[in-house]
Motif scaffolding. Structure first.
Motif, PDB file in Angstrom:
ATOM      1  N   CYS A 147       8.494  -6.382   8.236  1.00 40.89           N
ATOM      2  CA  CYS A 147       8.500  -7.680   7.562  1.00 40.89           C
ATOM      3  C   CYS A 147       9.159  -7.562   6.201  1.00 40.89           C
ATOM      4  CB  CYS A 147       7.077  -8.229   7.410  1.00 40.89           C
ATOM      5  SG  CYS A 147       6.089  -7.355   6.164  1.00 40.89           S
ATOM      6  N   LEU A 148       9.481  -8.704   5.615  1.00 37.53           N
ATOM      7  CA  LEU A 148       9.966  -8.780   4.252  1.00 37.53           C
ATOM      8  C   LEU A 148       8.820  -9.276   3.373  1.00 37.53           C
ATOM      9  CD1 LEU A 148      13.416 -10.529   4.871  1.00 37.53           C
ATOM     10  CD2 LEU A 148      12.961  -8.078   4.658  1.00 37.53           C
ATOM     11  N   ALA A 149       8.777  -8.797   2.145  1.00 35.55           N
ATOM     12  CA  ALA A 149       7.705  -9.199   1.239  1.00 35.55           C
ATOM     13  C   ALA A 149       8.281  -9.577  -0.118  1.00 35.55           C
ATOM     14  CB  ALA A 149       6.700  -8.064   1.086  1.00 35.55           C
ATOM     15  N   THR A 150       7.746 -10.626  -0.707  1.00 39.28           N
ATOM     16  CA  THR A 150       8.184 -11.075  -2.021  1.00 39.28           C
ATOM     17  C   THR A 150       7.070 -11.869  -2.686  1.00 39.28           C
ATOM     18  OG1 THR A 150       9.835 -12.376  -3.230  1.00 39.28           O
ATOM     19  CG2 THR A 150       9.215 -13.168  -1.042  1.00 39.28           C
ATOM     20  N   GLY A 151       7.111 -11.890  -3.974  1.00 45.57           N
ATOM     21  CA  GLY A 151       6.159 -12.702  -4.716  1.00 45.57           C
ATOM     22  C   GLY A 151       6.810 -13.926  -5.321  1.00 45.57           C
ATOM     23  N   ASP A 152       8.101 -14.145  -5.013  1.00 46.54           N
ATOM     24  CA  ASP A 152       8.867 -15.242  -5.595  1.00 46.54           C
ATOM     25  C   ASP A 152       9.137 -16.309  -4.547  1.00 46.54           C
ATOM     26  OD1 ASP A 152      10.665 -16.313  -7.839  1.00 46.54           O
ATOM     27  OD2 ASP A 152      12.064 -16.150  -6.154  1.00 46.54           O
ATOM     28  N   ALA A 153       8.803 -17.563  -4.842  1.00 46.82           N
ATOM     29  CA  ALA A 153       8.940 -18.644  -3.861  1.00 46.82           C
ATOM     30  C   ALA A 153      10.398 -18.887  -3.486  1.00 46.82           C
ATOM     31  CB  ALA A 153       8.319 -19.926  -4.416  1.00 46.82           C
ATOM     32  N   LEU A 195       9.457  -1.707  -7.745  1.00 39.33           N
ATOM     33  CA  LEU A 195      10.070  -0.378  -7.824  1.00 39.33           C
ATOM     34  C   LEU A 195       9.096   0.589  -8.494  1.00 39.33           C
ATOM     35  CD1 LEU A 195      13.718  -1.313  -8.898  1.00 39.33           C
ATOM     36  CD2 LEU A 195      13.032  -0.260  -6.737  1.00 39.33           C
ATOM     37  N   GLY A 196       8.932   1.755  -7.919  1.00 39.89           N
ATOM     38  CA  GLY A 196       8.036   2.760  -8.455  1.00 39.89           C
ATOM     39  C   GLY A 196       6.604   2.645  -8.005  1.00 39.89           C
ATOM     40  N   VAL A 197       6.263   1.561  -7.319  1.00 44.26           N
ATOM     41  CA  VAL A 197       4.898   1.391  -6.814  1.00 44.26           C
ATOM     42  C   VAL A 197       4.687   2.313  -5.619  1.00 44.26           C
ATOM     43  CG1 VAL A 197       3.284  -0.212  -5.716  1.00 44.26           C
ATOM     44  CG2 VAL A 197       4.687  -0.981  -7.635  1.00 44.26           C
ATOM     45  N   GLU A 198       3.612   3.051  -5.616  1.00 41.35           N
ATOM     46  CA  GLU A 198       3.305   3.953  -4.512  1.00 41.35           C
ATOM     47  C   GLU A 198       2.237   3.325  -3.625  1.00 41.35           C
ATOM     48  OE1 GLU A 198       2.327   7.859  -5.739  1.00 41.35           O
ATOM     49  OE2 GLU A 198       4.206   8.181  -6.853  1.00 41.35           O
ATOM     50  N   VAL A 199       2.613   3.130  -2.386  1.00 44.12           N
ATOM     51  CA  VAL A 199       1.720   2.507  -1.410  1.00 44.12           C
ATOM     52  C   VAL A 199       1.770   3.331  -0.141  1.00 44.12           C
ATOM     53  CG1 VAL A 199       1.223   0.439  -0.047  1.00 44.12           C
ATOM     54  CG2 VAL A 199       2.093   0.217  -2.385  1.00 44.12           C
ATOM     55  N   ASP A 202       5.096   2.952   5.222  1.00 41.67           N
ATOM     56  CA  ASP A 202       6.545   2.859   5.028  1.00 41.67           C
ATOM     57  C   ASP A 202       6.864   1.557   4.306  1.00 41.67           C
ATOM     58  OD1 ASP A 202       9.249   3.279   5.103  1.00 41.67           O
ATOM     59  OD2 ASP A 202       9.497   2.628   7.186  1.00 41.67           O
ATOM     60  N   VAL A 203       6.872   1.624   2.980  1.00 37.57           N
ATOM     61  CA  VAL A 203       7.188   0.471   2.146  1.00 37.57           C
ATOM     62  C   VAL A 203       8.462   0.786   1.379  1.00 37.57           C
ATOM     63  CG1 VAL A 203       6.444  -1.040   0.278  1.00 37.57           C
ATOM     64  CG2 VAL A 203       4.775  -0.195   1.944  1.00 37.57           C
ATOM     65  N   ARG A 204       9.521  -0.019   1.608  1.00 38.51           N
ATOM     66  CA  ARG A 204      10.812   0.176   0.949  1.00 38.51           C
ATOM     67  C   ARG A 204      11.067  -0.987   0.004  1.00 38.51           C
ATOM     68  NH1 ARG A 204      13.702  -0.086   6.440  1.00 38.51           N
ATOM     69  NH2 ARG A 204      15.491  -0.637   5.132  1.00 38.51           N
ATOM     70  N   VAL A 205      11.485  -0.661  -1.200  1.00 34.31           N
ATOM     71  CA  VAL A 205      11.814  -1.698  -2.174  1.00 34.31           C
ATOM     72  C   VAL A 205      13.330  -1.830  -2.218  1.00 34.31           C
ATOM     73  CG1 VAL A 205      11.584  -2.472  -4.556  1.00 34.31           C
ATOM     74  CG2 VAL A 205       9.751  -1.122  -3.498  1.00 34.31           C
ATOM     75  N   GLU A 206      13.838  -2.964  -1.722  1.00 34.52           N
ATOM     76  CA  GLU A 206      15.289  -3.173  -1.616  1.00 34.52           C
ATOM     77  C   GLU A 206      15.626  -4.579  -2.116  1.00 34.52           C
ATOM     78  OE1 GLU A 206      16.793  -2.318   2.243  1.00 34.52           O
ATOM     79  OE2 GLU A 206      15.760  -0.384   2.406  1.00 34.52           O
ATOM     80  N   PRO A 207      15.825  -4.731  -3.429  1.00 29.56           N
ATOM     81  CA  PRO A 207      16.124  -6.066  -3.980  1.00 29.56           C
ATOM     82  C   PRO A 207      17.408  -6.689  -3.434  1.00 29.56           C
ATOM     83  CG  PRO A 207      15.461  -4.525  -5.707  1.00 29.56           C
ATOM     84  CD  PRO A 207      15.676  -3.719  -4.467  1.00 29.56           C
ATOM     85  N   PRO A 213      21.802  -8.148   5.487  1.00 27.41           N
ATOM     86  CA  PRO A 213      20.716  -8.305   6.466  1.00 27.41           C
ATOM     87  C   PRO A 213      20.724  -7.224   7.543  1.00 27.41           C
ATOM     88  CG  PRO A 213      21.828 -10.396   6.066  1.00 27.41           C
ATOM     89  CD  PRO A 213      22.652  -9.336   5.406  1.00 27.41           C
ATOM     90  N   LEU A 214      21.906  -6.644   7.813  1.00 28.47           N
ATOM     91  CA  LEU A 214      21.994  -5.630   8.853  1.00 28.47           C
ATOM     92  C   LEU A 214      21.105  -4.431   8.547  1.00 28.47           C
ATOM     93  CD1 LEU A 214      23.629  -5.283  11.491  1.00 28.47           C
ATOM     94  CD2 LEU A 214      25.231  -3.905  10.178  1.00 28.47           C
ATOM     95  N   SER A 215      20.871  -4.164   7.256  1.00 26.97           N
ATOM     96  CA  SER A 215      20.067  -3.003   6.888  1.00 26.97           C
ATOM     97  C   SER A 215      18.602  -3.183   7.232  1.00 26.97           C
ATOM     98  CB  SER A 215      20.218  -2.718   5.391  1.00 26.97           C
ATOM     99  OG  SER A 215      19.668  -3.788   4.624  1.00 26.97           O
ATOM    100  N   VAL A 216      18.143  -4.435   7.294  1.00 25.09           N
ATOM    101  CA  VAL A 216      16.723  -4.671   7.593  1.00 25.09           C
ATOM    102  C   VAL A 216      16.506  -5.204   9.004  1.00 25.09           C
ATOM    103  CG1 VAL A 216      15.982  -4.976   5.215  1.00 25.09           C
ATOM    104  CG2 VAL A 216      16.874  -6.938   6.472  1.00 25.09           C
ATOM    105  N   VAL A 217      17.539  -5.766   9.603  1.00 26.77           N
ATOM    106  CA  VAL A 217      17.400  -6.251  10.979  1.00 26.77           C
ATOM    107  C   VAL A 217      18.656  -5.868  11.770  1.00 26.77           C
ATOM    108  CG1 VAL A 217      18.222  -8.581  10.361  1.00 26.77           C
ATOM    109  CG2 VAL A 217      16.868  -8.245  12.447  1.00 26.77           C
TER     110      VAL A 217
END
Length: 667
Positions: A147-153, A195-199, A202-207, A213-217
């Motif tokens: 999935c994709l995740a964001t905190g910005d509407a 960026l820099g958050v450790e969870v 498999d969590v990738r931060v890719e702004p 889109p090919l890189s994520v799907v």
């Protein structure tokens, strides 16, 4: 180009065509494959649209074929071409070839046909073409393991539009990412603040993920190639066999396709295959491992005599001990060996050495009977294997999609080239099968040398060649079954093919650039008054104006009484002679019509040279300025020369046939 200006293209069809990258170029080229990629447009519909667009481009009003019989000749010619196409696409594409009065259209197709006729219909190429079809578009895929995740509407809205294949989740902080990571094998965070958050997981931060889109799907690209894998391979085989000049790197394409399964998954990776098998076989492998341990322990118990002193038994009972304690005390070594056997079996069965430590933990050291795997460990193992499988599959998909990304357009062009090659080869096979030549245009009327009609119900090799030419108007006479109708068919076929821009079945041929062909087939019986009047009106329209028409008529005398027919046909011929038309009328009343004409009309004849064993022997090429004898005349002539017959009687009958003859102008 105004798409709605194309005949037959309404607003809805125009909107569908506009979804193509370059609909104008596709329509200009008559590219049926590209047109058929528009949503809701079949290949048959695409062929009709392409033909209409070509007509519009060349100012062609579509009236070249003026009668049902001339249209039948065209359909027969088209069928002969289509029978020599391997793919359904080529058969449809050939429908864009049609007879035209437009010089620009004729020359356009002649250029194509001359090059096509040089193509070698190699059996290896034809065999490879059997697997080529137009490419299917990629489907709308749905990916559920990431999935994709964001905190910005705003980013959330852009992500949903850019990558509809994935779920997009709103998260506030690292805790939200961690929760997502427990439900998805991969989480792609789109915000730089992560960026820099450790969870864990498999969590990738890719702004910048939305820009690529090919890189994520990668499934978006892979689905296209997976759906068309066999077609692409066939097209590559065609390109190799035919030595096609293509921009597609065939080696790279074939290598990439070899790593792709038909369902869009990656093929040929041993580690991924092992992980997939491990996930699929986990429950069964655990069950068998439990059986291995229990069978060994049961056998050890059955072979062992266990003696317990009374005081010891009392002590065990007071302690609430059960079988586990007895195993620990009396059979600890045997239990350890059974558990080790279970662990070894599970390790071997799953075949995932990177996870061996956790695999072994599935069976604990605490003695118990029956031996059972730890459900919590098995569940954790399943989660780890599944996550590892999905991460590896996603990585391999990304790598494969990247290798295929630059091949998509060249691959599509490769398939189009293979399909168009089939169109060219159909023309080449037609030209070779019927020993065709490119006709010339010029002068009045037509001239055919060594023409052979492929429309006859005999093998083409057995067809007698015909030489025939007419400038102006002519009557064609001849015996029954002598070939008058087939000669008209040959003339019509040669002229129609020539005006399609295609080669014709003759050693040489020349034709005037006609504006239309009107072929009146033989009427089945006398017409009633209304139909007779309609027929006369049709010929009245043909006999007026200065249009360059080819008029072919087969036994028009059958529409009414013979005496009236001769007069009517004579009048029609006189009017046609005054126009720019070229006309050939087949008639058994040629002599009577000639006598009724006020002009010196040419009468040609297909001459029977005699009878052999009751069969006519005919010279199929019409003899110029010669009224051919009829079948009855030949029979009477044969009887008149029979020494055993009544010669005088037959001589008198034979003299009657000379009444309508006049000396030939030239033999």
């Amino acid at each position: 180009m105004d798409l709605e200006a194309i005949p037959g293209v309404g607003s809805k069809t125009a909107d569908r065509l506009r979804e193509l990258d370059d609909p104008e170029a596709a329509l200009d080229a008559g590219d049926v494959a590209t047109i058929a990629r528009a949503p809701g447009i079949s290949e048959g519909r695409a062929a009709r649209i392409a033909r209409a667009a070509i007509r519009a481009r060349h100012g062609d009003d579509g009236t070249f074929l003026g009668t049902d019989r001339s249209r039948e000749i065209y359909r027969s010619a088209l069928s002969l071409l289509q029978e020599r196409a391997v793919t359904d696409y080529a058969a449809r594409r050939l429908e864009t070839l049609y007879p035209s009065a437009s010089e620009s259209r004729i020359e356009e197709v002649r250029t194509f046909a001359e090059a096509a006729a040089e193509r070698d219909p190699d059996p290896a190429v034809l065999e490879a073409l059997e697997g080529v079809e137009p490419l299917e578009p990629a489907r709308d895929v749905r990916v559920r393991d990431r999935c994709l995740a964001t905190g910005d509407a705003e980013t959330y809205s852009r992500a949903r539009n850019a990558v509809p294949e994935l779920s997009v989740e709103l998260v506030e902080d690292a805790r939200g990412l961690a929760e997502l990571a427990r439900g998805y094998s991969t989480v792609v965070a789109l915000d730089e603040r992560f960026l820099g958050v450790e969870v864990e997981g498999d969590v990738r931060v890719e702004p910048e993920a939305l820009a690529d889109p090919l890189s994520v799907v990668p499934e978006r690209a892979l689905d296209f190639f997976a759906r068309n894998r066999d077609r692409l391979r066939a097209a590559a085989a065609v390109a190799r066999a035919a030595d096609l000049d293509t921009d597609c790197d065939l080696d790279a394409l074939e290598a990439a396709l070899a790593g792709l399964e038909g369902d869009g998954t990656v093929a040929g990776d041993d580690e991924l295959d092992a992980l997939e098998r491990a996930v699929d076989d986990l429950d069964a492998a655990v069950s068998v491992a439990e059986s291995v341990a229990n069978d060994r322990l049961r056998e050890a118990i059955e072979e062992r005599d266990v003696t317990i002193e009374g005081a010891d038994l009392l002590s065990l009972v007071e302690q609430g001990a059960g079988v586990d304690s007895l195993l620990r005390r009396e059979l600890s070594d045997e239990f350890a060996a059974a558990v080790e056997a279970a662990r070894e079996h599970l390790v071997d069965a799953l075949g995932v050495p990177d996870h061996e430590s956790l695999v072994r933990q599935a069976f604990g050291d605490e003695p118990t009977f029956p031996v059972e795997a730890d459900d919590r460990v098995v569940s954790r193992l399943r989660e780890q294997l599944t996550a590892e499988r999905d991460r590896r599959a996603a990585r391999l998909k990304r790598e494969l999609a990247e290798s295929l990304a630059d091949l998509r357009d060249p691959a599509a062009d490769l398939v189009d080239a293979a399909l168009e090659l089939d169109v060219e080869l159909a023309v080449s096979r037609f030209a070779r099968d019927f020993e065709c030549t490119m006709p010339e245009f010029g002068d009045e009327g037509f001239e055919i040398e060594g023409g052979r009609s492929p429309l006859l119900d005999v093998a083409f090799a057995d067809v007698d060649p015909v030489d025939y030419g007419v400038g102006g108007v002519a009557l064609l006479s001849g015996v029954n079954s002598g070939g008058k109708t087939s000669t008209l068919d040959l003339v019509a076929l040669v002229v129609v093919l020539a005006h399609m821009g295609l080669p014709v079945p003759a050693e040489a041929a020349r034709t005037e650039r006609f504006e239309s062909v009107h072929y009146q087939a033989k009427s089945q019986g006398t017409l009633d008054a209304g139909a007779f009047e309609s027929t006369l009106r049709e010929f009245g329209g043909l006999a007026t104006g200065d249009a360059r028409r080819l008029v072919l008529v087969d036994e028009l005398e059958s529409i009414t009484e013979p005496g009236a027919s001769a007069v009517i046909i004579a009048g029609i011929l006189e009017s046609l002679a005054e126009s720019d038309s070229t006309a050939v009328f087949v008639s058994h009343l040629a002599g009577e019509i000639r006598d009724a004409c006020s002009i010196d009309v040419t009468v040609d004849g297909i001459e029977a040279v005699g009878l052999e064993a009751g069969e006519l022997v005919v010279n199929r090429s019409p003899r110029k300025d010669h009224l051919a004898r009829s079948t009855p005349e030949l029979i009477v002539e044969k009887l008149a020369t029979d020494p055993d017959g009544d010669g005088a009687f037959y001589e008198r009958l034979l003299e009657k046939f000379g009444g309508n003859r006049r000396p030939a102008q030239s033999d």
